[in-house]
Design an enzyme around this catalytic site. Structure first.
Site, PDB file in Angstrom:
ATOM      1  N   VAL A   1      40.839  57.895  33.826  1.00 17.72           N
ATOM      2  CA  VAL A   1      39.265  57.353  33.930  1.00 17.72           C
ATOM      3  C   VAL A   1      39.169  55.930  33.218  1.00 17.72           C
ATOM      4  O   VAL A   1      38.669  55.341  33.729  1.00 17.72           O
ATOM      5  CB  VAL A   1      38.646  58.393  32.931  1.00 17.72           C
ATOM      6  CG1 VAL A   1      37.052  58.194  32.767  1.00 17.72           C
ATOM      7  CG2 VAL A   1      38.534  59.809  33.572  1.00 17.72           C
ATOM      8  N   LYS A   2      40.113  55.922  32.294  1.00 16.91           N
ATOM      9  CA  LYS A   2      40.114  54.413  31.687  1.00 16.91           C
ATOM     10  C   LYS A   2      40.540  53.420  32.701  1.00 16.91           C
ATOM     11  O   LYS A   2      39.916  52.222  32.510  1.00 16.91           O
ATOM     12  CB  LYS A   2      41.039  54.510  30.461  1.00 16.91           C
ATOM     13  CG  LYS A   2      41.281  53.136  29.736  1.00 16.91           C
ATOM     14  CD  LYS A   2      39.999  52.603  29.397  1.00 16.91           C
ATOM     15  CE  LYS A   2      40.348  51.156  28.667  1.00 16.91           C
ATOM     16  NZ  LYS A   2      41.028  51.089  27.648  1.00 16.91           N
ATOM     17  N   LEU A   3      41.531  53.754  33.302  1.00 19.66           N
ATOM     18  CA  LEU A   3      42.169  52.716  34.273  1.00 19.66           C
ATOM     19  C   LEU A   3      40.838  52.395  35.455  1.00 19.66           C
ATOM     20  O   LEU A   3      40.877  51.406  35.712  1.00 19.66           O
ATOM     21  CB  LEU A   3      43.345  53.327  34.684  1.00 19.66           C
ATOM     22  CG  LEU A   3      44.468  53.170  33.822  1.00 19.66           C
ATOM     23  CD1 LEU A   3      45.806  54.110  34.368  1.00 19.66           C
ATOM     24  CD2 LEU A   3      44.933  51.637  33.481  1.00 19.66           C
TER      25      LEU A   3
END
Length: 273
Positions: free
Chosen positions: A171-173
């Site tokens: 999700v962060k990437l």
């Protein structure tokens, strides 16, 4: 609230305000500081400085890792006695943005000792940590995330459980790929405005009150220019963009227009890396 014994590795730009808030919440924090200057900074934050990774994990309810790179995470967690020093039932929280496979490799080594592992990359900066409003994406088993929550809530709101181990990183990437693409578009927009005779500062101010507004545009405006923003965060973005491109290539995923927009800015990270 029950006071926890928390080990901390990575008391830098992001880690220092985390430690400060953990101490202020009444937790007992032991942080790694290998140099005299680092140990003095840790003491000033109200934490106990230690010189070895094993001392960070000994007796800890939770250990937080907030170093710069994925390679540093692997070194700290897989090439030192950290995991072996942590007691059963404790939890390892990894804030560093990196490959989801790193979290999986750490968990494979930790599970035999009943140590929970949570990948918990963050969105925000030191000012968000200081305000207790950092966004954290957590990936991991439900019980591990539950063990991590009392630590994370000291400096993060919201704490978003997004799926199994490694999902927080995914999700962060994706978030950072989108953010970098938006910055690429803003870079092009500023160039277009200049060709049309519009000052960059004027454009950035106007965009915040128009349909072209975005978190990226607001962040750039706060720094005053695209160049100033890149100078402040370019190192972090380059690292994360390289990671998401590598992961996408390994999994056969397509970044499509995201990749094109990212290439519009000067991240010095070629496609397919």
């Amino acid at each position: 609230m029950t006071a926890l014994r928390i080990g901390f590795i990575g008391v830098g730009r992001m880690g220092a305000p985390m430690v400060r808030r953990l101490v202020a919440a009444g937790h007992e924090v032991r942080a790694l500081g290998r140099s005299g200057d680092a140990r003095r900074r840790i003491t000033e934050l109200g934490a106990e400085p230690v010189s070895f990774t094993a001392a960070v994990g000994t007796g800890a309810d939770a250990v937080v890792v907030c170093v710069f790179s994925d390679a540093q995470v692997r070194e700290v967690c897989l090439d030192t006695p950290l995991l072996a020093s942590m007691p059963g039932g404790s939890v390892l929280i990894v804030h560093t943005t990196g490959s989801p496979r790193t979290a999986e490799d750490i968990a494979a080594q930790a599970n035999s000792s009943d140590i929970g592992v949570v990948d918990a990359p963050v969105s925000g900066g030191p000012h968000d940590i200081a305000a207790g409003t950092l966004t954290v994406f957590t990936g991991g088993a439900e019980d591990a995330v539950a063990r991590a929550f009392p630590v994370l809530r000291c400096y993060a709101d919201p704490v978003l459980a997004v799926g199994p181990l490694g999902t927080g990183q995914c999700v962060k990437l994706v978030n950072n790929a989108l953010f970098a693409a938006q910055l690429g578009l803003i870079t092009e927009a500023v160039q277009l405005a200049g060709e049309l005779g519009v000052d960059e500062a004027t454009l950035l101010s106007a965009l915040q009150r128009a349909s072209g507004a975005s978190r990226a545009a607001t962040s750039v405006a706060a720094k005053g220019s695209v160049a100033a923003f890149h100078a402040a965060v370019g190192e972090f973005l380059r690292k994360d963009v390289a990671t998401v491109r590598t992961l996408a290539a390994e999994l056969g995923a397509t970044m499509g227009a995201l990749d094109t927009a990212i290439d519009a800015q000067f991240l010095d990270t070629p496609r397919g890396v």
